[in-house]
Write a protein that holds these residues in place. Structure first.
Motif, PDB file in Angstrom:
ATOM      1  N   PHE A  46     -22.827 -38.193  49.836  1.00  0.00           N
ATOM      2  CA  PHE A  46     -21.602 -37.863  49.099  1.00  0.00           C
ATOM      3  C   PHE A  46     -20.354 -38.012  49.966  1.00  0.00           C
ATOM      4  CE2 PHE A  46     -25.083 -35.569  47.103  1.00  0.00           C
ATOM      5  CZ  PHE A  46     -24.911 -35.909  45.770  1.00  0.00           C
ATOM      6  N   GLY A  47     -20.442 -38.780  51.061  1.00  0.00           N
ATOM      7  CA  GLY A  47     -19.286 -39.003  51.899  1.00  0.00           C
ATOM      8  C   GLY A  47     -18.919 -37.799  52.740  1.00  0.00           C
ATOM      9  N   ASN A  48     -17.844 -37.936  53.530  1.00  0.00           N
ATOM     10  CA  ASN A  48     -17.375 -36.835  54.363  1.00  0.00           C
ATOM     11  C   ASN A  48     -16.119 -36.223  53.756  1.00  0.00           C
ATOM     12  OD1 ASN A  48     -14.990 -38.331  55.353  1.00  0.00           O
ATOM     13  ND2 ASN A  48     -16.479 -39.567  56.461  1.00  0.00           N
ATOM     14  N   VAL A  49     -15.552 -35.257  54.463  1.00  0.00           N
ATOM     15  CA  VAL A  49     -14.437 -34.507  53.884  1.00  0.00           C
ATOM     16  C   VAL A  49     -13.204 -35.376  53.674  1.00  0.00           C
ATOM     17  CG1 VAL A  49     -13.602 -33.759  56.153  1.00  0.00           C
ATOM     18  CG2 VAL A  49     -13.044 -32.431  54.119  1.00  0.00           C
ATOM     19  N   LYS A  50     -13.035 -36.392  54.523  1.00  0.00           N
ATOM     20  CA  LYS A  50     -11.858 -37.245  54.399  1.00  0.00           C
ATOM     21  C   LYS A  50     -12.009 -38.237  53.248  1.00  0.00           C
ATOM     22  CE  LYS A  50      -7.902 -37.682  56.599  1.00  0.00           C
ATOM     23  NZ  LYS A  50      -7.041 -36.519  56.901  1.00  0.00           N
ATOM     24  N   GLU A  51     -13.222 -38.720  53.065  1.00  0.00           N
ATOM     25  CA  GLU A  51     -13.494 -39.671  51.995  1.00  0.00           C
ATOM     26  C   GLU A  51     -14.702 -39.185  51.194  1.00  0.00           C
ATOM     27  OE1 GLU A  51     -14.035 -43.444  53.783  1.00  0.00           O
ATOM     28  OE2 GLU A  51     -11.958 -43.653  54.433  1.00  0.00           O
ATOM     29  N   PRO A  52     -14.548 -38.126  50.421  1.00  0.00           N
ATOM     30  CA  PRO A  52     -15.686 -37.609  49.647  1.00  0.00           C
ATOM     31  C   PRO A  52     -16.065 -38.552  48.516  1.00  0.00           C
ATOM     32  CG  PRO A  52     -13.670 -36.440  49.065  1.00  0.00           C
ATOM     33  CD  PRO A  52     -13.324 -37.335  50.217  1.00  0.00           C
ATOM     34  N   ARG A  53     -17.367 -38.591  48.246  1.00  0.00           N
ATOM     35  CA  ARG A  53     -17.878 -39.376  47.111  1.00  0.00           C
ATOM     36  C   ARG A  53     -18.727 -38.449  46.247  1.00  0.00           C
ATOM     37  NH1 ARG A  53     -19.059 -42.886  51.527  1.00  0.00           N
ATOM     38  NH2 ARG A  53     -21.253 -42.258  51.397  1.00  0.00           N
ATOM     39  N   LEU A  54     -18.127 -37.362  45.796  1.00  0.00           N
ATOM     40  CA  LEU A  54     -18.871 -36.354  45.052  1.00  0.00           C
ATOM     41  C   LEU A  54     -19.366 -36.860  43.704  1.00  0.00           C
ATOM     42  CD1 LEU A  54     -16.638 -33.264  45.847  1.00  0.00           C
ATOM     43  CD2 LEU A  54     -18.816 -33.873  46.894  1.00  0.00           C
ATOM     44  N   ASP A  55     -18.799 -37.963  43.229  1.00  0.00           N
ATOM     45  CA  ASP A  55     -19.232 -38.513  41.948  1.00  0.00           C
ATOM     46  C   ASP A  55     -20.088 -39.761  42.132  1.00  0.00           C
ATOM     47  OD1 ASP A  55     -17.232 -40.044  42.977  1.00  0.00           O
ATOM     48  OD2 ASP A  55     -15.778 -39.602  41.391  1.00  0.00           O
ATOM     49  N   ALA A  56     -20.550 -39.986  43.363  1.00  0.00           N
ATOM     50  CA  ALA A  56     -21.358 -41.170  43.632  1.00  0.00           C
ATOM     51  C   ALA A  56     -22.722 -41.062  42.974  1.00  0.00           C
ATOM     52  CB  ALA A  56     -21.531 -41.357  45.139  1.00  0.00           C
ATOM     53  N   LYS A  57     -23.256 -42.199  42.575  1.00  0.00           N
ATOM     54  CA  LYS A  57     -24.609 -42.233  42.039  1.00  0.00           C
ATOM     55  C   LYS A  57     -25.600 -42.249  43.190  1.00  0.00           C
ATOM     56  CE  LYS A  57     -23.769 -44.238  37.509  1.00  0.00           C
ATOM     57  NZ  LYS A  57     -24.192 -45.238  36.519  1.00  0.00           N
ATOM     58  N   GLY A  58     -26.846 -41.915  42.862  1.00  0.00           N
ATOM     59  CA  GLY A  58     -27.871 -41.812  43.885  1.00  0.00           C
ATOM     60  C   GLY A  58     -28.070 -43.117  44.633  1.00  0.00           C
ATOM     61  N   ARG A  59     -28.408 -42.984  45.923  1.00  0.00           N
ATOM     62  CA  ARG A  59     -28.674 -44.150  46.752  1.00  0.00           C
ATOM     63  C   ARG A  59     -29.970 -43.913  47.515  1.00  0.00           C
ATOM     64  NH1 ARG A  59     -23.777 -45.129  50.608  1.00  0.00           N
ATOM     65  NH2 ARG A  59     -24.405 -43.041  51.219  1.00  0.00           N
ATOM     66  N   THR A  60     -30.818 -44.927  47.543  1.00  0.00           N
ATOM     67  CA  THR A  60     -32.038 -44.865  48.326  1.00  0.00           C
ATOM     68  C   THR A  60     -32.154 -46.154  49.115  1.00  0.00           C
ATOM     69  OG1 THR A  60     -33.497 -45.935  46.722  1.00  0.00           O
ATOM     70  CG2 THR A  60     -33.092 -43.578  46.423  1.00  0.00           C
ATOM     71  N   ALA A  61     -33.186 -46.235  49.952  1.00  0.00           N
ATOM     72  CA  ALA A  61     -33.389 -47.446  50.742  1.00  0.00           C
ATOM     73  C   ALA A  61     -33.715 -48.641  49.859  1.00  0.00           C
ATOM     74  CB  ALA A  61     -34.520 -47.226  51.754  1.00  0.00           C
ATOM     75  N   ASN A  62     -34.069 -48.396  48.597  1.00  0.00           N
ATOM     76  CA  ASN A  62     -34.408 -49.488  47.678  1.00  0.00           C
ATOM     77  C   ASN A  62     -33.198 -50.046  46.948  1.00  0.00           C
ATOM     78  OD1 ASN A  62     -37.037 -49.183  48.352  1.00  0.00           O
ATOM     79  ND2 ASN A  62     -37.589 -47.966  46.576  1.00  0.00           N
ATOM     80  N   THR A  63     -32.092 -49.315  46.937  1.00  0.00           N
ATOM     81  CA  THR A  63     -30.954 -49.741  46.133  1.00  0.00           C
ATOM     82  C   THR A  63     -30.105 -50.741  46.888  1.00  0.00           C
ATOM     83  OG1 THR A  63     -29.676 -47.851  46.923  1.00  0.00           O
ATOM     84  CG2 THR A  63     -30.859 -47.570  44.862  1.00  0.00           C
ATOM     85  N   ALA A  64     -29.575 -51.679  46.153  1.00  0.00           N
ATOM     86  CA  ALA A  64     -28.783 -52.734  46.792  1.00  0.00           C
ATOM     87  C   ALA A  64     -27.530 -52.176  47.434  1.00  0.00           C
ATOM     88  CB  ALA A  64     -28.423 -53.803  45.753  1.00  0.00           C
ATOM     89  N   SER A  65     -26.964 -51.114  46.855  1.00  0.00           N
ATOM     90  CA  SER A  65     -25.721 -50.560  47.388  1.00  0.00           C
ATOM     91  C   SER A  65     -25.904 -50.038  48.789  1.00  0.00           C
ATOM     92  CB  SER A  65     -25.216 -49.429  46.485  1.00  0.00           C
ATOM     93  OG  SER A  65     -26.160 -48.382  46.421  1.00  0.00           O
TER      94      SER A  65
END
Length: 657
Positions: free
Chosen positions: A533-552
């Motif tokens: 979900f990112g850090n305090v300076k650049e939060p990504r609280l609305d990010a979708k799940g990420r795993t080692a299988n995902t392209a992102s």
């Protein structure tokens, strides 16, 4: 940002009537009228009233007249009471209907399978469609509960902001958490759906495989799961794996309370060894299952091994009665007597007895040599999914996770090894983790060389957030014992768990809120993108799940961003960030307090041993196979280069001028 009233209207379930939802706009109008009146604070010291005296002036010193709105605070209270009752009634009504639908599916299956008759394809498909409909209706109901729950949070916050003299948010939040539509446990729906899907799959316990010499690729991966996604993840799993049912005082449940007391010494030697992945580093814990005081206690030892050496990390354990725990910890356990009992009464083989005795003696010895004492307790509700004796896919889901400090009380020479459950805990003695933790264990080999397709789909569903080597023990020590740790794990700087660390007094391990980059010195300046979900300076609280299988994640691309202001917000997007909107109150309280940072998964972390300077993140040792792989690559290219040079030199030498 889209107004909540608009979000509420956009995210109503089509099958539910609009009047089933809270009347957010009506409550908002009452708040608007109350704000105009500027009511004064009530004098709580007054013990008498007069029935003939006019009402007092408002907060501005103005006498209220007939021209002012007749709306009072009581109107707001009575309205919100009615809305709460309406939502609770509708929720319970829907749950009753869902249970009746499950009854119908179960009765159909039982009627078709009399005399041990197997279901045909038509019956299986019909029952599966009915079960899917029940599950989807349950998920829709959960969304209904969540959006109303957030709506009440929002409107109460708005009320207290506009009527600071009559704050009531905390009172109503406490009430909601004690009402059936919020507090109710509907896990029986999950249990019964699991049984239905298991019957449709015709699950059978596999034969127990006692041959440990077979070659399998074993892997364990841990993920964070948002609270609002827990039911969806359970549903995705139970369609393929049965729930391991737990016996409780009220019947069968899909989860069981699990307590684990971890031991360490004053230097937190085991903590730092596990964090740094030192070869042979151990975790030493006592575990018991179920509510109430422990009866059967598991002594467990987990030993880390580097995979490049060809060895695998192992977990070993033995059981004792709770009354014998003190004997084990004080080196007074009657090993010879227990050995004889195992051979004579339990029929254990000589090898089994020998292995048991070796383990017991080693675990007793390590307590004495390393001076281990109770240090950290983890507590959670565990839901397990597995076909008995089939280790191909095993999944556990831990919810209501919290870590409790076991420091600061007299162990009475080993007689006490966990806190008195009757005594309340201070804020700095407990930290409540905001996410559920999902653990997927795969054992692949032979015909099952690849993970099942449904596992891959779950990993790529956007509901799982992979956190490499996440450890409850390590997280608890870092958050609750910040003055003792020299390094902290990278995930503590994730934006989504920062608030929980601050509430438990662990702010010294986080960077300041006004830090230039939002990350600490060292590894995290390079690898901060690995934070879910990112850090305090650049939060990504609305990010979708990420795993080692995902392209992102593999490609290093940014994850999807939420809809822009003014754009329509889908239900999925809304529920992904439903719990993130208390920032105004929280930031006002924590302004200037410590803030967070992170490192990549190859690095342990830095610790704020004082309030001003963060220790740089130290780099974990890199496995030798990485250097060997680089060397092999270099030699391959060198070989190709020499070959090309030789051919070119020959052509040049024999070429005609």
């Amino acid at each position: 940002m889209v107004k909540f009233g608009l979000r509420l209207s956009q995210n109503r379930a089509p099958e539910y009537p609009p009047e089933a939802y809270m009347d957010y706009d009506k409550l908002k109008e009452i708040i608007h009228d109350l704000k105009k009146k500027q009511l004064a604070r009530v004098d709580s010291t007054t013990r008498e009233v007069s029935l003939t005296a006019p009402p007092p002036t408002n907060a501005a010193g103005r006498q209220l007249t007939a021209d002012d709105s007749p709306v009072t605070e009581e109107d707001f209270y009575s309205t919100i009471d009615k809305e709460l009752a309406k939502v609770e009634s509708f929720t319970l009504q829907q749950v009753t209907q869902l249970r009746k639908q499950i009854d119908n599916v179960e009765s159909d299956i039982q009627g078709w399978t009399t005399d041990n008759t197997k279901l045909n394809e038509v019956q299986i498909e019909s029952s599966r469609e009915s079960a899917d409909a029940v599950a989807k209706s349950f998920l829709t109901l959960e969304k209904y509960v969540n959006i109303n729950f957030m709506g009440f949070h929002k409107i109460l916050k708005k009320h207290d902001k506009n009527s600071p003299q009559h704050q009531c948010k905390q009172f109503y939040i406490n009430r909601m958490h004690n009402q059936a539509w919020v507090r109710g446990d509907y896990s029986d729906v999950v249990v019964r759906l699991s049984s239905i899907y298991s019957a449709l799959r015709d699950d059978h316990a596999a034969e127990e495989n006692k041959d440990a010499s077979q070659s399998f690729l074993r892997s364990t991966t841990k993920y964070w799961v948002r609270t609002e996604d827990v039911s969806k993840v359970k549903y995705a799993i139970l369609k393929h794996l049965p729930v391991f049912l737990q016996k409780t005082s009220t019947g069968e449940s899909d989860s069981q309370l699990t307590n684990s007391v971890y031991f360490d010494n004053d230097q937190l030697e085991l903590y730092h060894g596990r964090l740094n992945k030192t070869p042979g580093a151990i975790a030493y814990r006592l575990r018991w299952y179920g509510a109430g005081d422990p009866k059967l206690v598991f002594f467990e030892r987990k030993t880390h091994r580097d995979t490049w050496t060809g060895e695998a990390s192992v977990k070993e354990r033995f059981t004792v009665d709770e009354s014998e725990v003190k004997q084990v910890l004080n080196d007074k356990y009657p090993i010879d007597e227990k050995r004889t009992e195992m051979q004579s009464k339990k029929g254990a083989t000589a090898d089994e007895v020998e292995d048991w005795e070796t383990l017991v003696r080693e675990m007793i010895q390590v307590v004495q040599v390393k001076q281990l004492v109770p240090t950290m307790r983890t507590q959670y509700m565990r839901t397990a999914f597995q076909i008995p004796f089939d280790a191909t896919v095993r999944i556990s889901l831990d919810t209501n996770l919290c870590m409790i400090s076991e420091r600061g009380y007299d162990t009475m020479g080993g007689a006490k090894w966990f806190r008195d459950p009757e005594k309340p805990l201070a804020d700095n003695e407990i930290t409540r983790f905001p996410h559920a933790v999902l653990e997927v264990k795969l054992e692949l080999g032979g015909a099952n060389a690849e993970p099942p397709q449904w596992v891959t789909e779950l990993q790529n569903s956007g509901m799982l957030y992979e956190v490499h080597k996440f450890s409850k023990f390590i997280h608890g020590c870092a958050a609750l014992l910040p003055e003792y740790v020299r390094y902290v794990p990278y995930w503590v700087d994730d934006a989504s768990i920062r608030d929980s660390i601050l509430r438990s007094g662990g702010g010294r391990i986080l960077v300041k809120q006004d830090h230039e980059t939002g990350v600490g010195p060292g590894a995290n300046e390079i690898y901060d993108h690995l934070l879910p979900f990112g850090n305090v300076k650049e939060p990504r609280l609305d990010a979708k799940g990420r795993t080692a299988n995902t392209a992102s994640l593999v490609g290093g691309a940014d994850v999807e961003r939420p809809a822009k202001v003014g754009a329509a917000v889908t239900a999925e997007q809304y529920y992904a960030d439903a719990d993130v909107t208390e920032e105004e109150t929280l930031n006002a309280t924590l302004r200037g307090c410590c803030e967070d940072t992170c490192a990549g998964w190859m690095f342990p972390f830095c610790s704020g041993y004082n309030d001003d300077i963060l220790t740089p993140t130290s780099v974990q040792k890199i496995e030798p196979k990485i250097f060997f792989a680089n060397e092999r690559t270099f030699l391959h290219w060198l070989h190709s280069g020499v070959t090309l040079y030789t051919i070119a030199a020959g052509i040049f030498a024999f070429a005609s001028e």
